[in-house]
Design a protein around this motif. Structure first.
Motif, PDB file in Angstrom:
ATOM      1  N   TYR A 196       0.578   5.327   0.794  1.00  0.00           N
ATOM      2  CA  TYR A 196      -0.193   6.414   1.386  1.00  0.00           C
ATOM      3  C   TYR A 196       0.539   7.727   1.136  1.00  0.00           C
ATOM      4  CZ  TYR A 196      -3.200   3.203   4.027  1.00  0.00           C
ATOM      5  OH  TYR A 196      -4.120   2.249   4.391  1.00  0.00           O
ATOM      6  N   PHE A 228       0.833  -1.191   0.000  1.00  0.00           N
ATOM      7  CA  PHE A 228       0.000   0.000   0.000  1.00  0.00           C
ATOM      8  C   PHE A 228       0.873   1.248   0.000  1.00  0.00           C
ATOM      9  CE2 PHE A 228      -3.922  -2.246   0.861  1.00  0.00           C
ATOM     10  CZ  PHE A 228      -3.457  -3.438   1.382  1.00  0.00           C
ATOM     11  N   PHE A 280      -8.438   0.861  14.276  1.00  0.00           N
ATOM     12  CA  PHE A 280      -7.075   0.855  14.799  1.00  0.00           C
ATOM     13  C   PHE A 280      -6.740   2.230  15.381  1.00  0.00           C
ATOM     14  CE2 PHE A 280      -6.110  -3.066  12.579  1.00  0.00           C
ATOM     15  CZ  PHE A 280      -6.922  -3.010  11.459  1.00  0.00           C
ATOM     16  N   MET A 305     -12.825  -3.551  11.343  1.00  0.00           N
ATOM     17  CA  MET A 305     -11.580  -3.284  12.055  1.00  0.00           C
ATOM     18  C   MET A 305     -11.404  -1.794  12.300  1.00  0.00           C
ATOM     19  SD  MET A 305     -10.674  -6.418  12.076  1.00  0.00           S
ATOM     20  CE  MET A 305      -9.041  -6.311  12.796  1.00  0.00           C
ATOM     21  N   SER A 308     -10.279  -6.489   5.038  1.00  0.00           N
ATOM     22  CA  SER A 308      -9.370  -5.841   4.101  1.00  0.00           C
ATOM     23  C   SER A 308      -8.211  -5.188   4.836  1.00  0.00           C
ATOM     24  CB  SER A 308     -10.131  -4.777   3.319  1.00  0.00           C
ATOM     25  OG  SER A 308      -9.248  -3.926   2.627  1.00  0.00           O
ATOM     26  N   TYR A 309      -7.095  -5.071   4.145  1.00  0.00           N
ATOM     27  CA  TYR A 309      -5.960  -4.337   4.692  1.00  0.00           C
ATOM     28  C   TYR A 309      -6.016  -2.860   4.326  1.00  0.00           C
ATOM     29  CZ  TYR A 309      -3.648  -8.692   6.027  1.00  0.00           C
ATOM     30  OH  TYR A 309      -3.320  -9.887   6.618  1.00  0.00           O
ATOM     31  N   GLU A 310      -6.979  -2.458   3.539  1.00  0.00           N
ATOM     32  CA  GLU A 310      -7.070  -1.066   3.105  1.00  0.00           C
ATOM     33  C   GLU A 310      -7.624  -0.230   4.250  1.00  0.00           C
ATOM     34  OE1 GLU A 310      -8.550  -2.943  -1.023  1.00  0.00           O
ATOM     35  OE2 GLU A 310      -9.291  -0.927  -0.572  1.00  0.00           O
ATOM     36  N   GLN A 311      -6.760   0.531   4.872  1.00  0.00           N
ATOM     37  CA  GLN A 311      -7.146   1.350   6.009  1.00  0.00           C
ATOM     38  C   GLN A 311      -7.330   2.801   5.591  1.00  0.00           C
ATOM     39  OE1 GLN A 311      -4.729   0.913   9.533  1.00  0.00           O
ATOM     40  NE2 GLN A 311      -4.471  -1.296   9.204  1.00  0.00           N
ATOM     41  N   TYR A 312      -8.341   3.410   6.195  1.00  0.00           N
ATOM     42  CA  TYR A 312      -8.632   4.820   5.961  1.00  0.00           C
ATOM     43  C   TYR A 312      -8.540   5.529   7.304  1.00  0.00           C
ATOM     44  CZ  TYR A 312     -10.019   3.041   1.493  1.00  0.00           C
ATOM     45  OH  TYR A 312      -9.991   2.419   0.272  1.00  0.00           O
ATOM     46  N   PHE A 313      -7.934   6.717   7.263  1.00  0.00           N
ATOM     47  CA  PHE A 313      -7.585   7.403   8.497  1.00  0.00           C
ATOM     48  C   PHE A 313      -8.493   8.584   8.804  1.00  0.00           C
ATOM     49  CE2 PHE A 313      -3.632   5.559   9.989  1.00  0.00           C
ATOM     50  CZ  PHE A 313      -3.259   4.787   8.897  1.00  0.00           C
ATOM     51  N   GLY A 314      -8.690   8.801  10.092  1.00  0.00           N
ATOM     52  CA  GLY A 314      -9.311  10.033  10.544  1.00  0.00           C
ATOM     53  C   GLY A 314      -8.315  11.169  10.474  1.00  0.00           C
ATOM     54  N   PRO A 315      -8.768  12.391  10.786  1.00  0.00           N
ATOM     55  CA  PRO A 315      -7.906  13.576  10.667  1.00  0.00           C
ATOM     56  C   PRO A 315      -6.851  13.682  11.766  1.00  0.00           C
ATOM     57  CG  PRO A 315     -10.050  14.180  11.492  1.00  0.00           C
ATOM     58  CD  PRO A 315     -10.145  12.737  11.121  1.00  0.00           C
ATOM     59  N   LEU A 357      -3.982   8.911  15.796  1.00  0.00           N
ATOM     60  CA  LEU A 357      -4.791   8.688  14.603  1.00  0.00           C
ATOM     61  C   LEU A 357      -5.632   7.437  14.747  1.00  0.00           C
ATOM     62  CD1 LEU A 357      -1.861   9.424  12.225  1.00  0.00           C
ATOM     63  CD2 LEU A 357      -4.024  10.624  12.023  1.00  0.00           C
ATOM     64  N   SER A 415      -3.545  13.773   7.861  1.00  0.00           N
ATOM     65  CA  SER A 415      -3.453  12.341   8.098  1.00  0.00           C
ATOM     66  C   SER A 415      -3.157  11.618   6.780  1.00  0.00           C
ATOM     67  CB  SER A 415      -4.756  11.833   8.718  1.00  0.00           C
ATOM     68  OG  SER A 415      -5.849  12.062   7.860  1.00  0.00           O
ATOM     69  N   TYR A 431      -3.301   4.632  16.162  1.00  0.00           N
ATOM     70  CA  TYR A 431      -1.881   4.842  15.904  1.00  0.00           C
ATOM     71  C   TYR A 431      -1.414   6.091  16.651  1.00  0.00           C
ATOM     72  CZ  TYR A 431      -2.152   1.737  11.786  1.00  0.00           C
ATOM     73  OH  TYR A 431      -2.317   0.679  10.936  1.00  0.00           O
ATOM     74  N   LEU A 449      -4.838   6.897   1.529  1.00  0.00           N
ATOM     75  CA  LEU A 449      -4.511   5.760   0.662  1.00  0.00           C
ATOM     76  C   LEU A 449      -4.612   6.174  -0.799  1.00  0.00           C
ATOM     77  CD1 LEU A 449      -3.902   2.711   0.368  1.00  0.00           C
ATOM     78  CD2 LEU A 449      -6.380   2.328   0.435  1.00  0.00           C
TER      79      LEU A 449
END
Lengths: 110, 114
Positions: free
Chosen positions: A36, A34, B33, B31, B100-107, B92, A43, B35, A46
């Motif tokens: 990013y 991946f 997470f 999922m 899925s391994y596709e992670q989307y992040f908060g601000p 974060l 932040s 960080y 992706l």
């Protein structure tokens, strides 16, 4: 412990050039990768992922995977100043978790 | 991709106090997470927030210091307890659908401990 290595940069390219960002990984069994993008103070976002050997293109971005050599690259064609950011490479490290590299800072000069 | 919000966006806290950070996703996700990102550094996974069970912590992080809740499939909280200046960082939240391994992040939440 899976490791992901990236050159911290900065990588400086002129506007319109191709930027090439590289990432190597330690686990030969890694199946997906991946990329990013992280703008300063923001932040991570992706932008690309790749699962199989070869190239994957999405607009100006191309991800290249070479499992035999254990590296993955991100090419940015026609680089723009707005592409200036830190690019993070990530590989799966567990149950749905990712290990991130330290990132490469890209600077695109007008 | 999921849209993720975090509250607060930033805070300045005194040593010895605790702060709870909230993470809200606009859709149900399997999922979630948490960080930490120190200035100029990459992302360090603190824990995986599991719905209906205890969080799974990474090496170096413990529940007493970073208690996590995950009451449903769209919400999680991270508490930073008994803070010290070393806890100053950006925290974060991220989410992934399915397995899925596709992670989307908060601000992110920028925390400063004085």
């Amino acid at each position: 412990q899976k490791e992901v290595e990236q050159n911290s940069g900065p990588l400086s390219v002129p506007e319109g050039a191709i930027a090439s960002l590289n990432c190597t990984y330690s686990d030969r069994g890694s199946q997906s990768f991946f990329w990013y993008r992280q703008y300063s103070g923001k932040s991570p976002e992706l932008i690309m992922f790749i699962y199989s050997n070869g190239d994957k293109e999405d607009g100006r971005f191309t991800a290249q995977l070479n499992k035999a050599s254990q590296y993955v690259s991100l090419l940015i064609r026609d680089s723009q100043p707005s592409d200036s950011a830190t690019y993070l490479c990530a590989v799966p490290s567990g149950y749905s978790t990712l290990t991130f590299g330290k990132g490469t800072m890209l600077l695109v000069s007008p | 991709s999921a849209v993720i919000s975090q509250k607060p966006s930033r805070d300045i806290c005194q040593r010895g106090t605790s702060l709870t950070i909230q993470c809200q996703v606009d859709s149900q996700v399997t999922m979630m997470f948490w960080y930490r990102q120190q200035p100029g550094q990459s992302l360090t996974l603190i824990a995986t927030a599991n719905q209906g069970s205890e969080a799974t912590y990474e090496s170096g992080f413990v529940i007493d210091k970073f208690p996590i809740s995950r009451p449903n499939l769209t919400f999680s909280t991270l508490t930073v307890s008994n803070m010290s200046p070393e806890d100053s960082s950006i925290y974060l939240c991220s989410a992934a659908a399915g397995h899925s391994y596709e992670q989307y992040f908060g601000p992110g939440t920028r925390l400063t401990v004085t």
